[in-house]
Design an enzyme around this catalytic site. Structure first.
Site, PDB file in Angstrom:
ATOM      1  N   ASP A 297       0.816  -1.220   0.000  1.00 48.36           N
ATOM      2  CA  ASP A 297       0.000   0.000   0.000  1.00 48.36           C
ATOM      3  C   ASP A 297       0.850   1.272   0.000  1.00 48.36           C
ATOM      4  OD1 ASP A 297      -2.088  -1.894   0.458  1.00 48.36           O
ATOM      5  OD2 ASP A 297      -1.880  -1.659   2.622  1.00 48.36           O
TER       6      ASP A 297
ATOM      7  N   GLU B  64     -11.485  -0.147  -3.083  1.00 45.43           N
ATOM      8  CA  GLU B  64     -10.658   0.411  -1.999  1.00 45.43           C
ATOM      9  C   GLU B  64      -9.459   1.120  -2.635  1.00 45.43           C
ATOM     10  OE1 GLU B  64      -9.419  -2.997   0.348  1.00 45.43           O
ATOM     11  OE2 GLU B  64      -8.177  -3.784  -1.267  1.00 45.43           O
TER      12      GLU B  64
HETATM   13  O1  FUB Z   1      -3.133  -3.628   3.548  1.00 42.83           O
HETATM   14  C1  FUB Z   1      -4.425  -3.907   4.029  1.00 42.83           C
HETATM   15  C2  FUB Z   1      -5.453  -3.591   2.995  1.00 42.83           C
HETATM   16  O2  FUB Z   1      -5.190  -4.363   1.822  1.00 42.83           O
HETATM   17  C3  FUB Z   1      -5.435  -2.176   2.497  1.00 42.83           C
HETATM   18  O3  FUB Z   1      -5.985  -1.264   3.401  1.00 42.83           O
HETATM   19  C4  FUB Z   1      -6.157  -2.357   1.225  1.00 42.83           C
HETATM   20  O4  FUB Z   1      -6.108  -1.272   0.368  1.00 42.83           O
HETATM   21  C5  FUB Z   1      -5.490  -3.589   0.680  1.00 42.83           C
HETATM   22  O5  FUB Z   1      -4.285  -3.294   0.019  1.00 42.83           O
END
Ligand code: FUB
Length: 350
Positions: A31, A244
């Protein structure tokens, strides 16, 4: 791509064809939110660990506990790990799951924005402050008032106003806030509480921040993404709708909102004339990487544009053990981003 479908991958071959290699290898990171502060690149990633939690559709296996800031003098130089910048034990309101963070700067102070679950199991977004871009950061005693869900990305516009984009469905709990109040009804199904497939998709959220960057200055609004006919993308359109990993950058005066499509493993983008949108869907930035999740940031450095992203190639496909990478991003003459194939002609989807 799903963890169970990696058996067919020849990782030596994949790594040979990869357009980039992990920036650091002594810890797992994911991320990556990259920024340029004082002419240097700072990356704010998640710090992946194996906490022994079983894989599930709500992301319990992402049980991260702290953040490290990675710095680079240029995209080709060595990436330096600056050690622990913030630990969950030092955040009074947070219990667990330090997911994707971001950072920004104002008046010489650095602000780390991060999601974590509070002691009621609800994702909130917090802020921590430092005099240095590499931390250590000191957390505010409480999460941002009325914050919820995950994956904050804080964008500073030309007039100095800062906007937080955030949200994530499934484990990110965005669907549980559809009425404005947290839906207490638990479900192991990741699609519970989501709109139906033929209804408008759930949107990411955007809120202007107060001048001190510590609170929302307004109620969060929907980041609406529309199609070529100006109609909202539908929930069932899972190769284009928001899942997301919000990011926003400005290119030639336009606002580019980019995000992950989650269960279809793409990074896509949409373009608007202002920070609130509506954003018109514009295409794919990154094709699927090894690992279930895809998450990125886009930054300009010395006149070139770069995509920071992650994959699970170093861990040979373990979903929650990822590595940050960087590759050059190219636009065409009309301002559209050219889709990047992370391993050239090697296709990770069988
Ligand atoms: O790293 C945990 C979660 O996985 C993140 O918040 C999302 O965007 C995904 O990458």
């Amino acid at each position: 791509m799903p963890e169970e479908s990696i058996e067919h991958i020849d990782f030596d071959e994949l790594n040979k064809k990869a357009v980039s290699q992990p920036l650091i290898k002594h810890i797992y990171t994911a991320d990556p939110s990259a920024h340029v502060f004082n002419g240097k690149i700072y990356i704010y990633p998640s710090h992946d660990i194996d906490a022994g939690e079983a894989f599930d559709d709500l992301g319990s296996h992402f049980a991260m506990e702290d953040y490290h800031v990675i710095s680079m003098n240029s995209v080709d130089s060595e990436a330096k790990d600056n050690g622990i910048a913030l630990h969950v034990d030092d955040v009074p309101w947070a219990e667990k799951q330090m997911w994707a963070p971001d950072a920004n700067e104002k008046d010489g102070k650095y602000y780390l924005f991060f999601p974590a679950k509070d002691y009621n199991g609800i994702f909130r977004i917090g802020v921590a402050i430092s005099d240095s871009p590499t931390g250590p950061f000191k957390a505010e005693p409480k999460a941002i008032k009325n914050s919820f869900s995950i994956d904050p990305a804080v964008f500073k516009d030309a007039d100095g106003s800062c906007y937080m984009y955030f949200g994530g469905i499934w484990g990110g709990q965005l669907q549980r806030w559809r009425t404005g109040k947290f839906n207490e009804e638990e479900s192991e199904s990741p699609v519970a509480h989501l709109p139906k497939n033929n209804e408008p998709a759930l949107c990411a959220k955007v809120a202007k921040l107060t001048d001190d960057l510590l609170q929302f200055d307004e109620a969060p609004k929907d980041v609406l993404i529309v199609d070529e006919n100006s109609q909202p993308l539908l929930q069932g359109d899972n190769e284009r709708r928001f899942f997301e990993a919000s990011w926003i950058h400005k290119y030639k005066g336009k606002y580019y909102f980019s995000y992950s499509t989650g269960d279809t493993h793409l990074i896509c983008y949409a373009i608007a004339e202002n920070p609130y949108g509506p954003f018109r869907y514009a295409g794919r930035i990154l094709n699927p990487v090894v690992g279930w999740t895809s998450h990125h940031s886009i930054v300009e450095f010395e006149g070139e544009w770069y995509l920071f992203y992650h994959d699970s190639s170093l861990s040979k496909g373990i979903t929650h053990l990822r590595s940050i990478k960087v590759a050059k991003l190219n636009y065409d003459e009309n301002g559209f981003i050219k889709t990047l194939n992370p391993y050239n002609d090697f296709d990770v989807i069988e």
